[in-house]
Design a protein around this motif. Structure first.
Motif, short mmCIF file in Angstrom:
data_model
loop_
_atom_site.label_atom_id
_atom_site.label_comp_id
_atom_site.label_asym_id
_atom_site.label_seq_id
_atom_site.Cartn_x
_atom_site.Cartn_y
_atom_site.Cartn_z
N GLU A 141 17.92 -7.40 10.55
CA GLU A 141 17.32 -6.62 9.49
C GLU A 141 15.91 -7.17 9.28
OE1 GLU A 141 20.14 -8.21 9.69
OE2 GLU A 141 21.66 -7.50 8.31
N ALA A 192 21.57 -5.18 1.48
CA ALA A 192 20.54 -5.69 0.56
C ALA A 192 19.13 -5.60 1.14
CB ALA A 192 20.85 -7.14 0.20
N ALA A 193 19.00 -5.39 2.45
CA ALA A 193 17.67 -5.39 3.07
C ALA A 193 17.17 -3.96 3.27
CB ALA A 193 17.71 -6.12 4.41
N SER A 194 15.96 -3.68 2.80
CA SER A 194 15.35 -2.38 3.02
C SER A 194 15.25 -2.11 4.52
CB SER A 194 13.94 -2.33 2.42
OG SER A 194 13.98 -2.43 1.02
N PRO A 242 5.67 0.34 -9.05
CA PRO A 242 4.91 -0.07 -7.87
C PRO A 242 3.45 0.38 -7.98
CG PRO A 242 6.98 0.93 -7.22
CD PRO A 242 6.85 1.15 -8.69
N LYS A 243 2.55 -0.50 -7.60
CA LYS A 243 1.12 -0.26 -7.76
C LYS A 243 0.66 1.03 -7.08
CE LYS A 243 -3.28 -2.64 -6.86
NZ LYS A 243 -3.93 -2.27 -8.13
N HIS A 244 1.26 1.32 -5.93
CA HIS A 244 0.77 2.47 -5.15
C HIS A 244 1.68 3.69 -5.25
CE1 HIS A 244 -2.36 -0.03 -3.25
NE2 HIS A 244 -1.47 -0.98 -3.33
N GLY A 269 0.84 -1.19 0.00
CA GLY A 269 0.00 0.00 0.00
C GLY A 269 0.87 1.23 0.00
N LEU A 302 8.07 3.27 2.24
CA LEU A 302 9.15 2.69 3.04
C LEU A 302 10.13 1.89 2.19
CD1 LEU A 302 7.08 1.50 6.12
CD2 LEU A 302 8.79 3.30 6.09
N GLY A 303 9.81 1.75 0.90
CA GLY A 303 10.68 0.95 0.04
C GLY A 303 10.72 -0.51 0.45
N MET A 304 9.59 -1.00 0.93
CA MET A 304 9.55 -2.41 1.36
C MET A 304 8.67 -3.19 0.39
SD MET A 304 10.72 -3.06 4.74
CE MET A 304 9.59 -3.29 6.08
N TYR A 329 10.56 0.25 10.86
CA TYR A 329 11.27 -0.94 10.35
C TYR A 329 11.55 -1.92 11.50
CZ TYR A 329 12.29 1.71 6.05
OH TYR A 329 12.21 2.44 4.90
N GLN A 374 12.81 -11.17 -8.48
CA GLN A 374 12.51 -12.54 -8.05
C GLN A 374 11.48 -13.18 -8.96
OE1 GLN A 374 11.18 -12.26 -4.00
NE2 GLN A 374 13.24 -12.42 -3.21
N LYS A 375 10.72 -12.36 -9.64
CA LYS A 375 9.63 -12.87 -10.48
C LYS A 375 9.85 -12.37 -11.90
CE LYS A 375 6.76 -11.78 -6.49
NZ LYS A 375 5.63 -11.07 -5.93
N THR A 382 5.10 1.41 -0.07
CA THR A 382 5.73 2.13 -1.18
C THR A 382 6.68 3.19 -0.63
OG1 THR A 382 3.69 1.80 -2.40
CG2 THR A 382 5.24 3.38 -3.32
N GLU A 411 14.03 -7.84 6.86
CA GLU A 411 13.86 -8.91 5.87
C GLU A 411 14.31 -10.26 6.40
OE1 GLU A 411 15.49 -7.83 2.07
OE2 GLU A 411 15.42 -9.87 1.30
N TYR A 412 15.35 -10.27 7.22
CA TYR A 412 15.91 -11.53 7.68
C TYR A 412 15.30 -12.00 9.01
CZ TYR A 412 19.46 -9.91 4.35
OH TYR A 412 20.09 -9.42 3.26
N VAL A 468 15.54 -2.03 -1.71
CA VAL A 468 14.87 -1.27 -2.76
C VAL A 468 14.29 0.01 -2.17
CG1 VAL A 468 14.38 -3.26 -4.19
CG2 VAL A 468 12.73 -2.61 -2.46
N ASN A 469 14.90 0.46 -1.08
CA ASN A 469 14.35 1.62 -0.39
C ASN A 469 15.00 2.94 -0.80
OD1 ASN A 469 12.95 3.17 1.48
ND2 ASN A 469 14.43 2.77 3.09
#
Lengths: 420, 310
Positions: A317, B110-112, B195-197, A194, A200-202, A271, B230-231, A198, A319-320, B133-134
């Motif tokens: 992090e 590599a992690a946002s 990105p959609k949003h 959402g 937050l770049g997540m 985060y 990834q896709k 967007t 993601e991990y 990707v942040n």
């Protein structure tokens, strides 16, 4: 052992004493008498200003990690956490090693809790070893006490397996439990997709990853006429789909977690991995729809989705980090705080107690004479502020915060477990 | 002069005044870089660790040069040659480096959100050199700085960001930076890479690259990040180049001239043709030069209140 509960307001729609403040006398695990100013001899008298009593609460979906991952939560610490949270029964996900995929693991888990005031009801896996391929021995597990069946945090993706599983459990009127999530559409996602994700770049997990699965499972249910419980719904559209399926007369029920009722995706701005959960915490619009769903009866139960993770699994992090929140002890307070302006306390208690009792056939008695004691004691006049937990770990963002509503204790047969 | 923040985690958190301060400081350092001796001793008592958990050549080199030209001591640490491959956590890795009396950390990860996480656990100032990707804040700053060199004030200018928006931290930092400076942003590329949003950030979306270029004063062409996908998000590089690549013919068909940027490394013949990348409107090498000045400014400003060197 004789226990006298003095001056408790009964919150139990199935009881003749609903909303009355009464004394309850329990001897040998059975409610002997209910009335005003009972004159009886008791070994223990429980008295607390503003005390309420209800049918014992059931947590319909929680993780204890024994056998296999005792460093996250053993059965002993899990049960202590359940009692502190007001639960007299806990249905635990097959997220163990070995997984709950056979009679022997079902028996092992039940045995660990035998002497405890809290009943442990193992949920068996649907597929063998939760591999998503072949059916597990659900009949045998059912015969040995498995209460329902689910592949837990790895919801069944294979549509043919899901259909067969729904058919298979019909022979014993079993219930399948699914967490709604399509693994393909959620691949790589870390939070609700959402505006927040967007900015937050997540990578996002779109609501459709959830609702598509709900829709699919509803259609499979329609085809098989079996029984399905969807747990952890988080998207507004899921509530609407289930609302319509119920109107169509399908045997579908569902539950929501306390944190989905309480939080929206703005909390992810930090985060902080304590908010990393599956399904993800969604938008404010979704949160409001969940409360509305609980209010109109579309959502039946509040399931803790208790998922303890040790510090190292979370201090990473985002993601991990591992997902999940350690919720059980604060389930009631979190849910009550999130809804106390929109829902009555009777409604919250029904979602914690009576509904689960009916859906999963737990045979708990109402608060009435002759009942086997299985009750929860609580108050809405006081607040809870936990700094330590009975659980082995502490991955909960509400620690240290003051929440309205407090669990006082549980009564099960002859045993009284009171919080300090 | 100082910034309102202790770390440079993202442009999202900067005030417009911070950006102006960084630019003014970079103007001074850019002059220093024109001198025969391209060095000032401002940070000779400072040690900086460049911790790169993702491969990088140009960003790391740019930071290293910026730090050395400020007189700082520099230690480089890369994931492949480190204990990360042995399972050490991020907090342990960074605390071990800080225990050797390092004053500032430049980190790519590599992690946002990884720099935000780290900022909760360590005291040293952190500069984000790209997280997942942040954001890639110094890139966003140097891009806007390069545009500002050509146009002066960016207020009211329109910038098209073209290509893989979804996997681009450069796009995110550009959007935040340009909007704070009053520019209008259009993003353009295949719908699967947008990105959609994204419109919730106040940018407009134009799937046709040519239409986007017609509306803009400046185009920032992004690298296709095959390594981040990834896709399957588009069919082939050939089809991408045919329908989304920026070429000279496309630029000639516009009835105006636009400034061309690219954050590098360039996939020549994919997102941009060589005659555009090397053409007269390209400022791609200016960006690289400005990168050092911008990073000198950021490192200098975050190192504490010091007198600006002459």
């Amino acid at each position: 052992m004789a226990i006298l509960i003095r001056g408790a307001k009964v919150i139990d729609e199935s009881s003749a004493y609903h909303l009355q403040t009464v004394d309850i006398f329990i001897e040998n695990g059975i409610v002997q008498s209910i009335g005003h100013s009972l004159n009886v001899k008791a070994d223990t008298i429980v008295e607390h200003p503003g005390m309420c009593i209800s049918m014992g609460w059931t947590d319909v979906f929680a993780d204890y990690r024994e056998p296999g991952f005792e460093h996250k939560e053993s059965i002993a610490t899990g049960l202590a956490s359940a009692a502190a949270g007001g639960f007299t029964s806990v249905m635990i996900a097959p997220n163990t090693h070995p997984t709950i995929s056979s009679k022997s693991v079902v028996q092992y888990i039940r045995k660990q809790a035998e002497a405890n005031a809290v009943s442990l009801c193992p949920i068996g896996s649907v597929s063998h070893n939760i591999e998503g391929k072949n059916l597990a021995e659900m009949l045998d597990m059912h015969a040995n006490g498995a209460i329902a069946f689910s592949d837990g945090w790895k919801p069944i993706q294979n549509v043919s397996l899901m259909l067969k599983a729904l058919e298979y459990v019909k022979s014993f009127e079993g219930t399948l439990i699914q967490i709604p999530m399509d693994a393909n559409l959620s691949l790589g996602g870390l939070m609700h997709e959402g505006a927040e994700s967007t900015q937050l770049g997540m990578p996002g997990i779109p609501a459709i990853a959830e609702t598509l699965q709900v829709h699919r499972d509803i259609e499979l249910l329609r085809y098989t006429n079996s029984r399905l419980h969807i747990t952890g719904i988080a998207a507004a559209e899921s509530v609407e789909l289930i609302r319509r399926a119920k109107a169509d007369g399908l045997k579908i029920t569902c539950s929501v977690t306390p944190y989905h009722l309480s939080l929206n995706d703005e909390v992810l701005r930090s985060y902080d991995s304590v908010y990393k959960v599956m399904p993800p915490i969604r938008s404010e619009k979704d949160r409001q729809a969940l409360i509305e769903g609980l209010k109109d009866g579309t959502i039946d139960c509040i399931a803790s989705h208790h998922r303890p993770q040790e510090w190292d699994a979370k201090a990473k992090e985002f993601e991990y980090a591992s997902d999940g929140m350690n919720v059980q002890e604060l389930s009631f307070a979190i849910a009550h705080n999130a809804t106390n302006e929109t829902l009555t306390i009777e409604h919250i208690i029904k979602s914690l107690a009576n509904n689960a009792n009916t859906i999963f056939g737990l045979n708990k008695d109402a608060v009435q004479e002759g009942a086997c004691a299985d009750f929860t004691l609580f108050t809405v006049m006081e607040s809870t502020q936990l700094n330590e937990m009975k659980s082995r770990v502490r991955n909960n963002p509400f620690l240290g915060k003051s929440l309205l509503g407090k669990v006082l204790g549980i009564v099960k047969c002859d045993t009284l477990v009171m919080n300090n | 002069m100082s910034l309102s923040v202790k770390h440079l985690l993202g442009i999202k958190e900067l005030q417009q005044q911070d950006i102006e301060t960084i630019f003014k400081t970079a103007d001074n350092f850019k002059q220093v870089l024109q001198r025969p001796i391209k060095k000032v001793p401002a940070l000779r008592d400072t040690t900086i660790a460049n911790i790169f958990f993702e491969n990088s050549t140009r960003t790391r080199t740019s930071f290293e040069l910026a730090e050395k030209r400020l007189g700082a001591d520099v230690v480089n640490f890369s994931a492949s040659a480190s204990s990360v491959s042995k399972g050490e956590t991020l907090i342990d890795t960074v605390n071990n480096i800080l225990a050797m009396k390092v004053d500032m950390v430049v980190m790519r990860h590599a992690a946002s959100g990884a720099p935000w996480f780290l900022a909760q656990h360590i005291d040293a100032s952190i500069i984000n050199a790209g997280d997942g990707v942040n954001e890639h804040p110094t890139q966003g700053l140097l891009d806007a700085f390069s545009m500002r060199e050509k146009f002066g004030d960016l207020s009211g200018k329109t910038v098209a960001i073209v290509g893989d928006i979804m996997h681009s931290r450069v796009a995110m930092s550009n959007i935040y930076c340009l909007q704070k400076l009053g520019a209008k942003v259009i993003v353009s590329g295949p719908p699967t890479l947008i990105p959609k949003h994204i419109e919730s950030m106040g940018v407009s979306v134009e799937y046709s690259v040519k239409k986007a270029l017609q509306q803009c004063d400046i185009a920032n062409i992004l690298r296709i990040q095959l390594e981040r996908q990834q896709k399957p998000l588009f069919s082939s590089l050939r089809e991408y180049a045919l329908f989304y690549g920026v070429n000279k013919q496309m630029l000639d068909s516009l009835n105006k001239e636009i400034l061309i940027l690219h954050p590098g490394p360039i996939n020549r013949g994919v997102e941009i043709d060589s005659d555009v990348a090397d053409g007269k409107h390209s400022v791609i090498l200016d960006q690289v030069e400005n990168g050092v000045a911008i990073r000198m400014a950021v490192v200098y400003l975050l190192s504490g209140n010091r007198e600006m060197p002459e």
